[in-house]
Motif scaffolding. Structure first.
Motif, PDB file in Angstrom:
ATOM      1  N   ARG A  14      14.568  -3.921  17.658  1.00 44.62           N
ATOM      2  CA  ARG A  14      13.633  -3.025  16.967  1.00 44.62           C
ATOM      3  C   ARG A  14      12.254  -3.659  16.838  1.00 44.62           C
ATOM      4  NH1 ARG A  14      17.697  -0.644  12.314  1.00 44.62           N
ATOM      5  NH2 ARG A  14      18.598   1.012  13.616  1.00 44.62           N
ATOM      6  N   GLY A  15      12.208  -4.962  16.613  1.00 47.16           N
ATOM      7  CA  GLY A  15      10.932  -5.659  16.539  1.00 47.16           C
ATOM      8  C   GLY A  15      10.177  -5.581  17.859  1.00 47.16           C
ATOM      9  N   GLU A  16      10.919  -5.750  18.948  1.00 45.27           N
ATOM     10  CA  GLU A  16      10.300  -5.639  20.274  1.00 45.27           C
ATOM     11  C   GLU A  16       9.798  -4.222  20.528  1.00 45.27           C
ATOM     12  OE1 GLU A  16      11.356  -6.614  24.947  1.00 45.27           O
ATOM     13  OE2 GLU A  16      12.686  -7.341  23.355  1.00 45.27           O
ATOM     14  N   ILE A  17      10.592  -3.232  20.139  1.00 51.08           N
ATOM     15  CA  ILE A  17      10.173  -1.837  20.296  1.00 51.08           C
ATOM     16  C   ILE A  17       8.930  -1.561  19.464  1.00 51.08           C
ATOM     17  CG2 ILE A  17      10.831   0.554  19.750  1.00 51.08           C
ATOM     18  CD1 ILE A  17      13.679  -0.224  20.712  1.00 51.08           C
ATOM     19  N   ASP A  18       8.873  -2.098  18.244  1.00 50.87           N
ATOM     20  CA  ASP A  18       7.688  -1.915  17.402  1.00 50.87           C
ATOM     21  C   ASP A  18       6.436  -2.472  18.083  1.00 50.87           C
ATOM     22  OD1 ASP A  18       9.257  -0.724  15.461  1.00 50.87           O
ATOM     23  OD2 ASP A  18       9.286  -2.490  14.136  1.00 50.87           O
ATOM     24  N   GLN A  19       6.557  -3.623  18.737  1.00 49.91           N
ATOM     25  CA  GLN A  19       5.412  -4.206  19.446  1.00 49.91           C
ATOM     26  C   GLN A  19       4.989  -3.320  20.615  1.00 49.91           C
ATOM     27  OE1 GLN A  19       6.500  -8.216  20.514  1.00 49.91           O
ATOM     28  NE2 GLN A  19       6.394  -8.948  18.410  1.00 49.91           N
ATOM     29  N   ILE A  20       5.949  -2.798  21.346  1.00 52.61           N
ATOM     30  CA  ILE A  20       5.642  -1.896  22.460  1.00 52.61           C
ATOM     31  C   ILE A  20       4.972  -0.629  21.935  1.00 52.61           C
ATOM     32  CG2 ILE A  20       6.655  -0.444  24.261  1.00 52.61           C
ATOM     33  CD1 ILE A  20       8.817  -2.708  24.550  1.00 52.61           C
ATOM     34  N   ASP A  21       5.483  -0.096  20.832  1.00 55.69           N
ATOM     35  CA  ASP A  21       4.877   1.099  20.231  1.00 55.69           C
ATOM     36  C   ASP A  21       3.428   0.844  19.844  1.00 55.69           C
ATOM     37  OD1 ASP A  21       7.226   2.532  20.537  1.00 55.69           O
ATOM     38  OD2 ASP A  21       7.839   2.320  18.435  1.00 55.69           O
ATOM     39  N   ASP A  22       3.149  -0.332  19.295  1.00 57.49           N
ATOM     40  CA  ASP A  22       1.772  -0.673  18.934  1.00 57.49           C
ATOM     41  C   ASP A  22       0.878  -0.701  20.166  1.00 57.49           C
ATOM     42  OD1 ASP A  22       2.586  -0.899  16.282  1.00 57.49           O
ATOM     43  OD2 ASP A  22       2.636  -3.098  16.305  1.00 57.49           O
ATOM     44  N   GLN A  23       1.389  -1.243  21.269  1.00 63.67           N
ATOM     45  CA  GLN A  23       0.615  -1.282  22.517  1.00 63.67           C
ATOM     46  C   GLN A  23       0.395   0.124  23.063  1.00 63.67           C
ATOM     47  OE1 GLN A  23       2.861  -3.890  25.059  1.00 63.67           O
ATOM     48  NE2 GLN A  23       2.403  -5.699  23.840  1.00 63.67           N
ATOM     49  N   LEU A  24       1.445   0.935  23.024  1.00 61.29           N
ATOM     50  CA  LEU A  24       1.313   2.322  23.490  1.00 61.29           C
ATOM     51  C   LEU A  24       0.276   3.078  22.665  1.00 61.29           C
ATOM     52  CD1 LEU A  24       5.056   3.286  24.078  1.00 61.29           C
ATOM     53  CD2 LEU A  24       3.269   3.169  25.818  1.00 61.29           C
ATOM     54  N   LEU A  25       0.321   2.893  21.353  1.00 61.23           N
ATOM     55  CA  LEU A  25      -0.638   3.577  20.491  1.00 61.23           C
ATOM     56  C   LEU A  25      -2.063   3.150  20.808  1.00 61.23           C
ATOM     57  CD1 LEU A  25      -1.326   5.466  18.174  1.00 61.23           C
ATOM     58  CD2 LEU A  25      -0.947   3.536  16.609  1.00 61.23           C
ATOM     59  N   ALA A  26      -2.287   1.865  20.996  1.00 61.60           N
ATOM     60  CA  ALA A  26      -3.630   1.377  21.315  1.00 61.60           C
ATOM     61  C   ALA A  26      -4.141   2.003  22.608  1.00 61.60           C
ATOM     62  CB  ALA A  26      -3.627  -0.149  21.406  1.00 61.60           C
ATOM     63  N   LEU A  27      -3.289   2.084  23.615  1.00 60.01           N
ATOM     64  CA  LEU A  27      -3.695   2.692  24.890  1.00 60.01           C
ATOM     65  C   LEU A  27      -3.920   4.190  24.742  1.00 60.01           C
ATOM     66  CD1 LEU A  27      -1.362   0.737  27.323  1.00 60.01           C
ATOM     67  CD2 LEU A  27      -3.860   0.556  27.148  1.00 60.01           C
ATOM     68  N   PHE A  28      -3.054   4.845  23.979  1.00 64.52           N
ATOM     69  CA  PHE A  28      -3.214   6.281  23.738  1.00 64.52           C
ATOM     70  C   PHE A  28      -4.547   6.561  23.043  1.00 64.52           C
ATOM     71  CE2 PHE A  28      -2.697   9.885  20.811  1.00 64.52           C
ATOM     72  CZ  PHE A  28      -2.468  10.901  21.731  1.00 64.52           C
ATOM     73  N   LEU A  29      -4.854   5.795  22.005  1.00 60.47           N
ATOM     74  CA  LEU A  29      -6.109   6.000  21.286  1.00 60.47           C
ATOM     75  C   LEU A  29      -7.312   5.718  22.170  1.00 60.47           C
ATOM     76  CD1 LEU A  29      -5.161   4.500  17.810  1.00 60.47           C
ATOM     77  CD2 LEU A  29      -5.367   6.921  18.441  1.00 60.47           C
ATOM     78  N   ARG A  30      -7.208   4.717  23.001  1.00 56.89           N
ATOM     79  CA  ARG A  30      -8.286   4.414  23.952  1.00 56.89           C
ATOM     80  C   ARG A  30      -8.512   5.590  24.895  1.00 56.89           C
ATOM     81  NH1 ARG A  30      -7.649  -0.501  28.136  1.00 56.89           N
ATOM     82  NH2 ARG A  30      -9.245   0.175  29.585  1.00 56.89           N
ATOM     83  N   ARG A  31      -7.415   6.176  25.372  1.00 59.53           N
ATOM     84  CA  ARG A  31      -7.509   7.337  26.264  1.00 59.53           C
ATOM     85  C   ARG A  31      -8.122   8.524  25.525  1.00 59.53           C
ATOM     86  NH1 ARG A  31      -5.322  11.719  28.959  1.00 59.53           N
ATOM     87  NH2 ARG A  31      -4.642  11.373  31.103  1.00 59.53           N
ATOM     88  N   MET A  32      -7.667   8.766  24.300  1.00 58.41           N
ATOM     89  CA  MET A  32      -8.178   9.901  23.539  1.00 58.41           C
ATOM     90  C   MET A  32      -9.650   9.724  23.173  1.00 58.41           C
ATOM     91  SD  MET A  32      -5.723  12.116  23.447  1.00 58.41           S
ATOM     92  CE  MET A  32      -5.137  11.494  25.018  1.00 58.41           C
ATOM     93  N   ASP A  33     -10.073   8.488  22.951  1.00 59.86           N
ATOM     94  CA  ASP A  33     -11.480   8.229  22.641  1.00 59.86           C
ATOM     95  C   ASP A  33     -12.414   8.639  23.774  1.00 59.86           C
ATOM     96  OD1 ASP A  33     -10.876   7.259  20.126  1.00 59.86           O
ATOM     97  OD2 ASP A  33     -11.059   5.137  20.694  1.00 59.86           O
ATOM     98  N   MET A  34     -11.888   8.750  24.977  1.00 61.15           N
ATOM     99  CA  MET A  34     -12.702   9.130  26.135  1.00 61.15           C
ATOM    100  C   MET A  34     -12.875  10.638  26.269  1.00 61.15           C
ATOM    101  SD  MET A  34     -11.183   6.517  28.993  1.00 61.15           S
ATOM    102  CE  MET A  34     -12.387   7.025  30.224  1.00 61.15           C
ATOM    103  N   MET A  35     -12.143  11.424  25.499  1.00 62.79           N
ATOM    104  CA  MET A  35     -12.109  12.865  25.724  1.00 62.79           C
ATOM    105  C   MET A  35     -13.428  13.575  25.460  1.00 62.79           C
ATOM    106  SD  MET A  35      -9.314  13.448  27.200  1.00 62.79           S
ATOM    107  CE  MET A  35      -9.415  11.798  27.888  1.00 62.79           C
ATOM    108  N   GLY A  36     -14.216  13.082  24.524  1.00 60.09           N
ATOM    109  CA  GLY A  36     -15.522  13.688  24.301  1.00 60.09           C
ATOM    110  C   GLY A  36     -16.411  13.556  25.531  1.00 60.09           C
TER     111      GLY A  36
END
Length: 93
Positions: A14-36
């Motif tokens: 679960r700790g490893e999954i939490d770290q992966i989730d944090d990385q996924l979220l960072a990439l998702f937010l980076r992608r969404m920040d480009m939408m404007g």
């Protein structure tokens, strides 16, 4: 009842999954920040927000990199596309 070793293994996983989730979220937010910027570029070029052909190409390319998980990849990226288009619409309103 689970034993202590099994619970420690589960906790580590679960700790490893939490770290992966944090990385996924960072990439998702980076992608969404480009939408404007993407929305502005599409508006300037006079192209619609939705490009079904491009979405299909992306889905095909990514699914081909995940043999046996194509359906999950497509579901994930379709959700990402929907979120992105929502932000693009918001940026243009």
């Amino acid at each position: 009842m689970p034993n202590e070793t099994t619970m420690k293994e589960l906790s580590a996983l679960r700790g490893e999954i939490d770290q992966i989730d944090d990385q996924l979220l960072a990439l998702f937010l980076r992608r969404m920040d480009m939408m404007g910027e993407v929305a502005a570029a599409k508006a300037a070029a006079g192209v619609p927000l939705t490009d079904a052909g491009r979405e299909s190409q992306i889905l095909e390319r990514l699914a081909s990199q995940a043999p046996g998980r194509e359906a999950e990849v497509q579901a994930l990226f379709q959700a990402i596309f929907q979120a992105a288009k929502g932000l693009q619409r918001k940026a243009l309103s």
